[in-house]
Every structure is written in C-alpha cells, then in structure tokens.
Design an enzyme around this catalytic site. Structure first.
Site, PDB file in Angstrom:
ATOM      1  N   THR A   1     -41.746   1.363  31.625  1.00 13.51           N
ATOM      2  CA  THR A   1     -41.031   0.121  31.938  1.00 13.51           C
ATOM      3  C   THR A   1     -41.211  -0.271  33.405  1.00 13.51           C
TER       4      THR A   1
ATOM      5  N   GLY B   1     -36.702   8.275  33.766  1.00 17.47           N
ATOM      6  CA  GLY B   1     -35.790   9.367  34.102  1.00 17.47           C
ATOM      7  C   GLY B   1     -36.506  10.453  34.889  1.00 17.47           C
TER       8      GLY B   1
ATOM      9  N   GLU C   1     -35.769   2.933  24.779  1.00  9.08           N
ATOM     10  CA  GLU C   1     -36.718   3.219  23.693  1.00  9.08           C
ATOM     11  C   GLU C   1     -36.852   2.031  22.744  1.00  9.08           C
TER      12      GLU C   1
HETATM   13  C1  LIG Z   1     -42.564  19.358  13.009  1.00  5.24           C
HETATM   14  C2  LIG Z   1     -42.479  18.110  13.796  1.00  5.24           C
HETATM   15  C3  LIG Z   1     -41.197  17.423  13.538  1.00  5.24           C
HETATM   16  C4  LIG Z   1     -41.181  16.189  14.327  1.00  5.24           C
HETATM   17  C5  LIG Z   1     -39.927  15.488  14.115  1.00  5.24           C
HETATM   18  C6  LIG Z   1     -39.873  14.326  14.985  1.00  5.24           C
HETATM   19  C7  LIG Z   1     -38.514  13.896  15.112  1.00  5.24           C
HETATM   20  C8  LIG Z   1     -38.180  13.739  16.524  1.00  5.24           C
HETATM   21  C9  LIG Z   1     -37.258  14.765  16.882  1.00  5.24           C
HETATM   22  C10 LIG Z   1     -36.840  14.930  18.056  1.00  5.24           C
HETATM   23  C11 LIG Z   1     -37.252  14.059  19.147  1.00  5.24           C
HETATM   24  C12 LIG Z   1     -36.202  14.084  20.093  1.00  5.24           C
HETATM   25  C13 LIG Z   1     -36.545  13.163  21.136  1.00  5.24           C
HETATM   26  C14 LIG Z   1     -35.423  13.100  22.039  1.00  5.24           C
HETATM   27  C15 LIG Z   1     -35.957  12.913  23.389  1.00  5.24           C
HETATM   28  C16 LIG Z   1     -35.019  12.156  24.124  1.00  5.24           C
HETATM   29  C17 LIG Z   1     -35.712  11.282  25.094  1.00  5.24           C
HETATM   30  C18 LIG Z   1     -34.810  10.159  25.360  1.00  5.24           C
HETATM   31  C19 LIG Z   1     -35.446   9.252  26.295  1.00  5.24           C
HETATM   32  C20 LIG Z   1     -34.451   8.350  26.812  1.00  5.24           C
HETATM   33  C21 LIG Z   1     -34.986   7.620  27.914  1.00  5.24           C
HETATM   34  C22 LIG Z   1     -35.666   6.368  27.536  1.00  5.24           C
HETATM   35  C23 LIG Z   1     -36.992   6.207  27.615  1.00  5.24           C
HETATM   36  C24 LIG Z   1     -37.620   4.873  27.390  1.00  5.24           C
HETATM   37  O1  LIG Z   1     -36.966   3.891  27.185  1.00  5.24           O
HETATM   38  S1  LIG Z   1     -39.313   4.807  27.423  1.00  5.24           S
HETATM   39  C25 LIG Z   1     -39.743   3.137  27.240  1.00  5.24           C
HETATM   40  C26 LIG Z   1     -39.530   2.631  25.861  1.00  5.24           C
HETATM   41  N1  LIG Z   1     -40.031   1.319  25.714  1.00  5.24           N
HETATM   42  C27 LIG Z   1     -40.061   0.659  24.589  1.00  5.24           C
HETATM   43  O2  LIG Z   1     -39.602   1.154  23.574  1.00  5.24           O
HETATM   44  C28 LIG Z   1     -40.748  -0.670  24.594  1.00  5.24           C
HETATM   45  C29 LIG Z   1     -40.506  -1.470  23.357  1.00  5.24           C
HETATM   46  N2  LIG Z   1     -41.624  -2.323  23.091  1.00  5.24           N
HETATM   47  C30 LIG Z   1     -42.602  -1.985  22.224  1.00  5.24           C
HETATM   48  O3  LIG Z   1     -42.620  -0.913  21.649  1.00  5.24           O
HETATM   49  C31 LIG Z   1     -43.686  -3.014  22.004  1.00  5.24           C
HETATM   50  O4  LIG Z   1     -43.820  -3.840  23.106  1.00  5.24           O
HETATM   51  C32 LIG Z   1     -43.392  -3.836  20.750  1.00  5.24           C
HETATM   52  C33 LIG Z   1     -43.556  -2.930  19.538  1.00  5.24           C
HETATM   53  C34 LIG Z   1     -42.016  -4.461  20.775  1.00  5.24           C
HETATM   54  C35 LIG Z   1     -44.413  -4.975  20.650  1.00  5.24           C
HETATM   55  O5  LIG Z   1     -45.675  -4.461  20.891  1.00  5.24           O
HETATM   56  P1  LIG Z   1     -46.990  -5.360  20.770  1.00  5.24           P
HETATM   57  O6  LIG Z   1     -48.144  -4.571  21.213  1.00  5.24           O
HETATM   58  O7  LIG Z   1     -46.740  -6.648  21.445  1.00  5.24           O
HETATM   59  O8  LIG Z   1     -47.074  -5.508  19.245  1.00  5.24           O
HETATM   60  P2  LIG Z   1     -46.870  -6.746  18.319  1.00  5.24           P
HETATM   61  O9  LIG Z   1     -47.887  -7.792  18.644  1.00  5.24           O
HETATM   62  O10 LIG Z   1     -45.457  -7.159  18.291  1.00  5.24           O
HETATM   63  O11 LIG Z   1     -47.252  -6.057  16.949  1.00  5.24           O
HETATM   64  C36 LIG Z   1     -48.610  -5.819  16.610  1.00  5.24           C
HETATM   65  C37 LIG Z   1     -48.650  -4.879  15.449  1.00  5.24           C
HETATM   66  O12 LIG Z   1     -48.450  -3.551  15.922  1.00  5.24           O
HETATM   67  C38 LIG Z   1     -47.456  -2.917  15.156  1.00  5.24           C
HETATM   68  N3  LIG Z   1     -46.789  -1.915  16.002  1.00  5.24           N
HETATM   69  C39 LIG Z   1     -46.080  -2.133  17.103  1.00  5.24           C
HETATM   70  N4  LIG Z   1     -45.630  -0.966  17.583  1.00  5.24           N
HETATM   71  C40 LIG Z   1     -46.086  -0.014  16.763  1.00  5.24           C
HETATM   72  C41 LIG Z   1     -45.946   1.396  16.743  1.00  5.24           C
HETATM   73  N5  LIG Z   1     -45.228   2.064  17.649  1.00  5.24           N
HETATM   74  N6  LIG Z   1     -46.540   2.067  15.750  1.00  5.24           N
HETATM   75  C42 LIG Z   1     -47.258   1.433  14.800  1.00  5.24           C
HETATM   76  N7  LIG Z   1     -47.430   0.083  14.773  1.00  5.24           N
HETATM   77  C43 LIG Z   1     -46.837  -0.610  15.739  1.00  5.24           C
HETATM   78  C44 LIG Z   1     -46.549  -4.032  14.740  1.00  5.24           C
HETATM   79  O13 LIG Z   1     -45.779  -3.659  13.648  1.00  5.24           O
HETATM   80  C45 LIG Z   1     -47.535  -5.124  14.446  1.00  5.24           C
HETATM   81  O14 LIG Z   1     -48.046  -4.906  13.176  1.00  5.24           O
HETATM   82  P3  LIG Z   1     -48.495  -6.157  12.302  1.00  5.24           P
HETATM   83  O15 LIG Z   1     -49.089  -5.536  11.099  1.00  5.24           O
HETATM   84  O16 LIG Z   1     -49.425  -6.982  13.123  1.00  5.24           O
HETATM   85  O17 LIG Z   1     -47.234  -6.907  11.990  1.00  5.24           O
HETATM   86  C1  FAD Z   2     -30.543   4.527  30.358  1.00  3.49           C
HETATM   87  C2  FAD Z   2     -31.960   4.043  30.304  1.00  3.49           C
HETATM   88  C3  FAD Z   2     -32.999   4.939  30.434  1.00  3.49           C
HETATM   89  C4  FAD Z   2     -34.327   4.491  30.421  1.00  3.49           C
HETATM   90  N1  FAD Z   2     -35.343   5.391  30.607  1.00  3.49           N
HETATM   91  C5  FAD Z   2     -36.622   4.943  30.632  1.00  3.49           C
HETATM   92  C6  FAD Z   2     -37.703   5.852  30.864  1.00  3.49           C
HETATM   93  O1  FAD Z   2     -37.497   7.047  31.040  1.00  3.49           O
HETATM   94  N2  FAD Z   2     -38.960   5.370  30.916  1.00  3.49           N
HETATM   95  C7  FAD Z   2     -39.228   4.051  30.732  1.00  3.49           C
HETATM   96  O2  FAD Z   2     -40.395   3.677  30.788  1.00  3.49           O
HETATM   97  N3  FAD Z   2     -38.235   3.177  30.489  1.00  3.49           N
HETATM   98  C8  FAD Z   2     -36.946   3.584  30.438  1.00  3.49           C
HETATM   99  N4  FAD Z   2     -35.922   2.697  30.202  1.00  3.49           N
HETATM  100  C9  FAD Z   2     -36.236   1.275  30.038  1.00  3.49           C
HETATM  101  C10 FAD Z   2     -36.035   0.764  28.626  1.00  3.49           C
HETATM  102  O3  FAD Z   2     -37.013   1.260  27.773  1.00  3.49           O
HETATM  103  C11 FAD Z   2     -36.032  -0.755  28.648  1.00  3.49           C
HETATM  104  O4  FAD Z   2     -34.928  -1.176  29.416  1.00  3.49           O
HETATM  105  C12 FAD Z   2     -35.956  -1.292  27.253  1.00  3.49           C
HETATM  106  O5  FAD Z   2     -37.159  -1.079  26.558  1.00  3.49           O
HETATM  107  C13 FAD Z   2     -35.584  -2.799  27.224  1.00  3.49           C
HETATM  108  O6  FAD Z   2     -36.459  -3.555  27.952  1.00  3.49           O
HETATM  109  P1  FAD Z   2     -35.987  -4.615  29.056  1.00  3.49           P
HETATM  110  O7  FAD Z   2     -35.090  -3.875  29.998  1.00  3.49           O
HETATM  111  O8  FAD Z   2     -37.214  -5.233  29.562  1.00  3.49           O
HETATM  112  O9  FAD Z   2     -35.115  -5.656  28.291  1.00  3.49           O
HETATM  113  P2  FAD Z   2     -35.484  -7.176  28.062  1.00  3.49           P
HETATM  114  O10 FAD Z   2     -36.643  -7.251  27.151  1.00  3.49           O
HETATM  115  O11 FAD Z   2     -35.592  -7.897  29.343  1.00  3.49           O
HETATM  116  O12 FAD Z   2     -34.194  -7.629  27.274  1.00  3.49           O
HETATM  117  C14 FAD Z   2     -33.271  -8.589  27.745  1.00  3.49           C
HETATM  118  C15 FAD Z   2     -32.864  -9.495  26.571  1.00  3.49           C
HETATM  119  O13 FAD Z   2     -33.991 -10.250  26.145  1.00  3.49           O
HETATM  120  C16 FAD Z   2     -34.135 -10.171  24.756  1.00  3.49           C
HETATM  121  N5  FAD Z   2     -35.545 -10.239  24.364  1.00  3.49           N
HETATM  122  C17 FAD Z   2     -36.614  -9.710  25.015  1.00  3.49           C
HETATM  123  N6  FAD Z   2     -37.740  -9.942  24.322  1.00  3.49           N
HETATM  124  C18 FAD Z   2     -37.398 -10.598  23.221  1.00  3.49           C
HETATM  125  C19 FAD Z   2     -38.117 -11.091  22.090  1.00  3.49           C
HETATM  126  N7  FAD Z   2     -39.436 -10.912  21.963  1.00  3.49           N
HETATM  127  N8  FAD Z   2     -37.440 -11.719  21.113  1.00  3.49           N
HETATM  128  C20 FAD Z   2     -36.110 -11.881  21.221  1.00  3.49           C
HETATM  129  N9  FAD Z   2     -35.371 -11.422  22.242  1.00  3.49           N
HETATM  130  C21 FAD Z   2     -36.003 -10.789  23.246  1.00  3.49           C
HETATM  131  C22 FAD Z   2     -33.512  -8.842  24.358  1.00  3.49           C
HETATM  132  O14 FAD Z   2     -33.078  -8.845  23.014  1.00  3.49           O
HETATM  133  C23 FAD Z   2     -32.363  -8.738  25.355  1.00  3.49           C
HETATM  134  O15 FAD Z   2     -31.251  -9.414  24.812  1.00  3.49           O
HETATM  135  C24 FAD Z   2     -34.594   3.123  30.228  1.00  3.49           C
HETATM  136  C25 FAD Z   2     -33.532   2.219  30.076  1.00  3.49           C
HETATM  137  C26 FAD Z   2     -32.233   2.668  30.114  1.00  3.49           C
HETATM  138  C27 FAD Z   2     -31.108   1.685  29.974  1.00  3.49           C
END
Ligand SMILES: CCCCCCCC/C=C\CCCCCCCCCCC/C=C/C(=O)SCCNC(=O)CCNC(=O)[C@H](O)C(C)(C)COP(=O)(O)OP(=O)(O)OC[C@H]1O[C@@H](n2cnc3c(N)ncnc32)[C@H](O)[C@@H]1OP(=O)(O)O
Ligand code: FAD
Length: 662
Positions: A147, A186, A429
């Site tokens: 992010t 983090g 996430e």
């Molecule tokens: C024995 C093994 C057992 C394994 C068991 C596993 C179970 C797990 C168990 C334990 C795990 C425990 C883990 C705990 C760890 C704790 C960590 C906690 C972390 C907390 C801190 C936070 C960290 C973060 O936040 S990191 C940053 C996270 N950021 C995000 O999530 C960003 C969100 N945005 C996106 O993901 C993408 O931008 C998007 C998906 C919203 C859009 O992407 P884009 O490229 O623009 O795609 P789009 O044009 O919309 O779609 C195109 C097509 O792609 C498909 N698609 C999108 N994403 C995926 C994907 N991930 N996988 C597959 N396909 C995907 C989408 O559906 C579209 O498909 P289509 O057919 O064209 O419709």
């Molecule tokens: C506690 C915490 C820990 C984190 N840890 C990590 C980390 O370790 N590593 C990391 O990389 N990131 C981390 N993040 C970041 C996190 O993954 C992002 O904040 C999250 O993915 C949301 O993205 P954003 O902040 O850009 O929200 P935004 O996308 O700016 O969202 C703002 C608003 O806009 C809306 N919006 C945005 N896009 C659309 C759309 N396409 N359609 C409709 N509505 C939309 C949302 O619904 C929301 O209401 C962490 C965040 C938090 C809060």
C-alpha cells in the site's frame, strides 16, 4: 484454568447447569483432544516465561515504550517458538497466546504473516533456498510493503517503480511522488530490515505491471536505513499500536535482478520479460491472508463473547419480578439477544474458515499442476467472506462491549482494544466494498453462465437451483432457511444484473452501468456470503461427530444464527423468497425459544472456547468471575494512584482556588 473454589457463586451455578461436556466442545472446536492438549501445553510453556509478564498495564506506557516492550516480548516469544520446534521437531500448534503476551499486535506479524509466505508462494526454488532459511530463523526481518499513500485498493495504480538496468543486471527502485510512498506496512516503522516491495516493473521504458521484489532497507548491524532509503513510522492509530506500521520511499535504490520474486513472471538477464501463466497469481499472499482473517473473526467473536457472557452471569441489576432478588443481567432476554449471536457467529466463522482452508489447499495443489480453473471461485469466495465476517465480527465485539455497560468502556475490560483490532480487518487486506465488488464480478459471470444453462462452480450452483425452484413454498426448517438465503442471493444477483442491462439499454457503457448498479452489486455479494455462511455452518453441525447432548446445543446455536439473520433481513426474504408474514411470526417465536433454550448453557458455551484468562486479559471476563475485585485491583495500578497528592494540585489547582478567593 483457575479452580472452581475461588469462583464467583453465580458462575459455579451456571457451570453446574450446563447440559453438555465442555471438554468435548473444546476438543471439537480445536480439532481433537490431542490438539487441545498440545495447544494448552504450548500456552503453559509461554506463560511460564517470567520476562513476558508486564509490570504495569500497556495503556500506561507511552507510544514509544509500548513499541519497545512489544519488540522485547516478541523476541522472547520467538525464542519459545524456536525451542519448541527444536524439541518437538514441529511448529507449535495453532494458538492465540500472542494475545496474552503482546496484548495488541506483534511487530513481527507481517514478517510471519506475509513476508515469509510471499517468499514461499512467489519465489522460485532458488529464491526460496536463499531467503527462507534466513527469514524463518529471523536472521533477517521483513514485511509486505504494498500500500502507498495514494493507493491501497487499486494496486494496478501503485506508483513505486522498479526499472530494470540490463547493464548492471539490477532493478532501480524509485518513489517519484509523495503519493508513491509506501504507507501502512506493519513492522516497517522501526523493526524490519527487509521487505517485499510491490512495484511497477519497467523495462526499456515499457510497463509490465506490478511485481514483488525483495529489498534490504536497513543495515543488519547498525539498523540504519541504507543510502537511498527513507523510512519511518506513521504514528498512533485506532488500534494496532504495537504493529509498528511505517512509510518507505526509495531514491535510485539498486537491488540485484535475482531480488524480483520470479515464480510467476521472470526478467531475464538481457531484460526479456517472460509473462507468467496468470498475472493474478502475484496477488496470492492476499488470498491466503483473507482466508486466515475469517478464522481470526471467529477468535475475536469468541473472545468478546466470553468476556461479556461471564460478566453478564456475575452482574446483577434491577428486577425481572419485584418479589425476587436483583436478576443476573444474563437473564434479560435483550441481553441474550445481544450476546448469543456472538457465540453462534464464532462457530459459524470457524466452520467457514475450515471450509475455506480446504478450498484454498485444493486450489494451491491444482495450481502446482498448472490447473487454474478454480482460482476465480477461491478469490471470489475469500473476498466476500473476509468482507462480511470482519464487519460482522467488529459489530459483534462492539455489541458485547455495550452489553457490559460502563465497565465495558474500561480499557481493562479489553473490549475497546479488541474492537480496534477486529474492525481494522474490514479495511486491511482489501477494503470491504472493494472486495465485495470483486465477488460481484464473479457473480455476474456466474449469472450469465446460469442463463445459458452452463454448469456452475459448487459455491454458486444454487443460482441454477434457485432458477428452477423459485415457485416452491417456503419451509420453516433450517434447510428451508438456507434455501431462503440462496433465493435472496439469487434475487439480488438477478436484480443487479438486470439493472446493469437497463442502464446499458439506456446507452450507458458497461463501466458506467456497473457503477450505477454497484450498491445492488455489493448487496448481492453480501447475500451470497450469508447464503454460504448459513449453508456451510448448518452442514457442519449436521455432520459433526458430537455426542447427542453437545450436538443438540450446537444445532441450537446454528439455528439461532439462521433465525437471527432471517429476522434481520426479513424485508429481503419477503421480496425474494416465498416466506410469508406468518412464517416470520413463527420464526420470531422460534428465535425467542432458542434464546431461552441456550440460556442455561451460555457459560458452558463460552468456557468451550477455552480462552484462558491471560488471553482474555479482561477484568470482566476471567474464569473465576471476580469482576469487582479485578476492576479495583487494575484501577489501583494507575500511576495517578501511586501518590496521594498529584503535583498538579500545587501547580494549578491550588493557585486557581486561591485566585478565586481574591
Ligand atoms: C496446508 C496449507 C493450509 C493453508 C491454509 C491457508 C489458510 C490461511 C491460514 C492462515 C493464514 C493466516 C494469515 C494471518 C496473517 C495475518 C496477517 C495480517 C496482516 C494484516 C496486515 C494487513 C496487510 C495488508 O493490508 S497488505 C495489503 C492488502 N491490499 C489489498 O488487499 C489490496 C486490495 N486490492 C486488490 O487486491 C486488487 O487491487 C483488486 C483485486 C481489488 C483489483 O485488482 P485488479 O488487478 O485491478 O483486478 P481487476 O481488474 O479488478 O480484476 C481482473 C481479474 O482478476 C481477478 N482477480 C483479482 N484479484 C485476484 C486474486 N487475488 N486471485 C485471482 N484472481 C484475481 C478478478 O476476479 C478479475 O477476474 P475477471 O475474470 O476479469 O472478472
Ligand atoms: C491496520 C492496518 C494495517 C495495514 N497493514 C498493511 C501492510 O502491512 N501492508 C500493506 O501493504 N498495507 C497495509 N494496510 C493497508 C490496507 O491494505 C489498505 O488500507 C486497504 O487495502 C484499503 O485501501 P485504501 O486505504 O487505499 O482505501 P481506499 O481505497 O482509499 O478506500 C477509501 C474508500 O473508497 C472506496 N473505494 C475505493 N475504491 C473503490 C472502488 N473501486 N469502488 C467503490 N469504492 C471504492 C472504499 O470502499 C472506501 O470506502 C493496512 C491497513 C490497516 C488499516
């Protein structure tokens, strides 16, 4: 656990009333008797370490002290894990003991939760061999830096740039704008020396999309940022105080070619880009964590429910009947309505997590054989369940806090902190709405396939059935309710699809039509999630190996979940299923009967989560129910109570009072 002898008498009576064997429930919830034993054994080992105990509650520490204490304890905890592994030749069992130690979030969460899994999931065998042993043994500490200030949700819009230089066979990392700075990862603030950086790849001026790179950002000896790295901490937040979230920017920072994680796509020495079989595999770590978050939701709901149910058994206030003593607040039906849904939901999330874990493991196995057919279903399901469970769990924790009245507002109840941590998962996430819209994409495709009579993936196959069964009468049974939720989802998916079509017929292009229909699309995804949660959890209790006594109670809990949500979403059911007003009245009565039936087992059910006092970390929720004693003991720890007269009296209050006399 503490012995019954010192217990609050209300809790002793509650436990005597329980109609099932609590140990059987614990073993079922955690998988087996062996799993329970091993988990408890490990928790004992951790809690035996004196250095892990805090001298004063964390709330009295400054931001900096809290972080430093968090790192101190995280390193000791890491040693306990290492020693366990060395002794038993396996990792410690799944446990929540970090909560008892760190209280908030470990500064190593992202190292273990995303840095190591990304290397394992996105690295080639050679890269894994190079980085994994160092990361797993903590010779290097990392995070997942994706992010940025300007972009979190839309990761294709990330601005961090990795330009390949074939002359030196290096990537040059740059953050050209303020909005391109990494923001949130983090551990980045002051803990890590490495990170996975997600950046836009450029070769010869051509963009090749986002890819993960490993960058060392701090010197391993001095911990100083390396030249070309600007890094720091982002400051206090609503929760996650010890997670050490940070910012990061690069200025012409060079890393070797081998630092791009190349399991999926590769850059050859000469700069040739080799595309992977599916560029979305780069998003793989996020899918895994979203699955894990559903499991986390079960834990947070269990934690809050344990605290609030035990407190409600001990707390007496007012009278149900004037002639009787003050009632336990747990006897008020309104209190049961607030709390039992949290107990039930924890079981529902647990079953959903286990179901998702299986789906995840199957798809990973298939991907290792280059079979991708089920990846879209996994992604769509993980997205919506993460979104719905995290938001519901946050609301449940808050409801449990409110159900504890004034004492729930005390930090020492641990409910405010738990809320801050739980609700964060709605955003991290993948932000809730954004993820629900991902699922909606999948649902729209599934709907179009259903219209063509094609076979659908298992999680959406009900759309086809609903298409055929829409005339069947409503049945007031759990199976009937599950079908009802499927009809709601069916109806909302169909309505959203038709809304898109309507706008397109009016001349809008697909993207604008999608945006105009997006409130409906989000609601369709929520309804789909509810249908899955209801179906999976009802099937899980029906197929469980529990004894008749326990099975009866688990079925009551699952029925409570189904009935609660039927009543909460009755408008949708009236609109999209064949439920009648009379059915709803029967279900309202059924819901009240369920609350009454569950009431005698309420304490037994939360005991069945087996969360020890150190994990609950709550004045209100401890096993012995000594609520008032603990509230006072904790209050006396306040630094303001360590002196009879605070210096502010002489400095400010007394002069003010004296001035007032003049
Ligand atoms: C024995 C093994 C057992 C394994 C068991 C596993 C179970 C797990 C168990 C334990 C795990 C425990 C883990 C705990 C760890 C704790 C960590 C906690 C972390 C907390 C801190 C936070 C960290 C973060 O936040 S990191 C940053 C996270 N950021 C995000 O999530 C960003 C969100 N945005 C996106 O993901 C993408 O931008 C998007 C998906 C919203 C859009 O992407 P884009 O490229 O623009 O795609 P789009 O044009 O919309 O779609 C195109 C097509 O792609 C498909 N698609 C999108 N994403 C995926 C994907 N991930 N996988 C597959 N396909 C995907 C989408 O559906 C579209 O498909 P289509 O057919 O064209 O419709
Ligand atoms: C506690 C915490 C820990 C984190 N840890 C990590 C980390 O370790 N590593 C990391 O990389 N990131 C981390 N993040 C970041 C996190 O993954 C992002 O904040 C999250 O993915 C949301 O993205 P954003 O902040 O850009 O929200 P935004 O996308 O700016 O969202 C703002 C608003 O806009 C809306 N919006 C945005 N896009 C659309 C759309 N396409 N359609 C409709 N509505 C939309 C949302 O619904 C929301 O209401 C962490 C965040 C938090 C809060």
């Amino acid at each position: 656990m503490s012995t019954e002898t010192k217990c609050n008498p209300d809790l002793v009576r509650e436990r005597a009333k329980c109609t099932f064997d609590v140990n059987e429930l614990i073993n079922l919830f955690y998988g087996s008797e062996k799993a329970t034993k091993e988990r408890r054994h490990f928790e004992d080992a951790v809690l035996a370490v004196k250095e892990l105990k805090d001298a004063i509650p964390e709330e009295y520490l400054s931001h900096k002290e809290r972080y430093e204490n968090g790192v101190r304890k995280a390193t000791i905890l890491r040693d306990v894990y290492r020693d366990y592994k060395a002794k038993h030749n396996r990792d410690p069992p799944p446990n929540q003991i970090t909560k008892a130690v760190i209280k908030d979030i470990s500064p190593f969460l992202l190292h273990n939760g995303m840095f190591v899994p990304t290397i394992a999931g996105q690295g080639t065998p050679e890269q894994q061999a190079e980085w994994l042993p160092k990361a797993e043994s903590m010779q290097i500490i990392g995070t997942y830096a994706q992010t940025e200030l300007g972009h979190g949700s839309f990761i294709r819009g990330l601005e961090t740039i990795a330009t390949y230089d074939p002359k030196t066979e290096e990537f040059v990392l740059n953050n050209p704008t303020l909005t391109s700075f990494k923001w949130w990862p983090g551990g980045l603030g002051s803990t890590v020396n490495h990170c996975v950086v997600v950046a836009q790849l450029y070769i010869n001026g051509k963009s090749h999309g986002i890819h993960p790179f490993i960058a060392q950002i701090r010197d391993l000896d001095t911990h100083k940022p390396l030249p070309g790295v600007k890094v720091g901490e982002i400051g206090p937040k609503m929760g996650f105080q010890t997670a050490n979230n940070g910012f990061l920017g690069f200025d012409n920072f060079r890393i070797p070619r081998k630092n791009m994680l190349m399991k999926n796509a590769q850059v050859l020495k000469d700069g040739t880009f080799v595309k992977g079989i599916n560029e979305k595999l780069t998003y793989g770590t996020m899918v895994m964590v979203r699955v894990g978050i559903v499991g986390d939701c079960s834990f947070y709901a269990a934690l809050a429910a344990t605290i609030a149910v035990r407190y409600s058994a001990v707390r007496h206030q007012s009278h149900i009947k004037a002639s009787e003593p003050e009632a336990q607040i747990l006897d008020y039906l309104t209190q049961q309505h607030k709390l039992f849904i949290a107990v039930a939901s924890s079981h529902v999330y647990r079953n959903a997590y286990l179901w998702m874990e299986k789906m995840y493991t199957n798809v990973m196995k298939e991907l290792s054989q280059d079979k991708q057919d089920n990846l879209p279903e996994l992604h769509a399901t993980a997205c919506c369940l993460k979104a719905v469970c995290s938001r519901d769990a946050g609301s449940l924790v808050e409801e449990c806090r409110l159900a504890c009245g004034g004492h729930g507002y005390m930090a020492s109840s641990n409910l405010p902190l738990t809320y801050g941590v739980t609700i964060a998962a709605v955003t991290y996430e993948g932000e809730r709405t954004v993820l629900l819209l991902q699922t909606a994409r999948y649902l729209m495709k599934a709907w179009m396939a259903a219209l063509k009579g094609k076979v659908l993936s298992p999680s959406v196959s009900y759309l086809l059935n609903s298409l055929k069964e829409s005339k069947k009468p409503w049945q007031n049974t759990p199976e009937g309710i599950v079908k009802g939720f499927q009809h709601v989802s069916f109806g909302k998916v169909k309505a959203a699809y038709e809304t898109i079509q309507k706008y397109m017929k009016q001349g809008k292009d697909y993207e604008d039509a999608w945006n105009l229909a997006s409130v409906q699309l989000v609601k369709a995804s929520e309804a789909h999630s509810r249908a899955i949660l209801c179906e999976v959890s009802w099937e899980a209790v029906c197929s469980s190996s529990a004894s008749p006594n326990l099975s009866r109670v688990l079925q009551q809990l699952a029925q409570l979940y189904l009935t609660y949500w039927t009543l909460e979403t009755s408008g949708d059911l009236l609109l999209y299923s064949n439920i009648t007003k009379d059915d709803l009245i029967i279900l309202r009565d059924k819901y009240e009967e369920l609350l009454v039936a569950i009431r005698p087992n309420a304490v037994g059910l939360v005991d069945g989560f087996d969360l020890r006092d150190e994990i609950l970390n709550s004045t209100l929720g401890s096993y012995d129910g000594r609520v008032y004693e603990r509230l006072m003991e904790e209050a006396l720890k306040s630094p303001l109570n360590q002196e009879t007269v605070n210096s502010s009296f002489h400095k400010y209050l007394k002069p003010m009072m004296e001035k007032a006399k003049l």
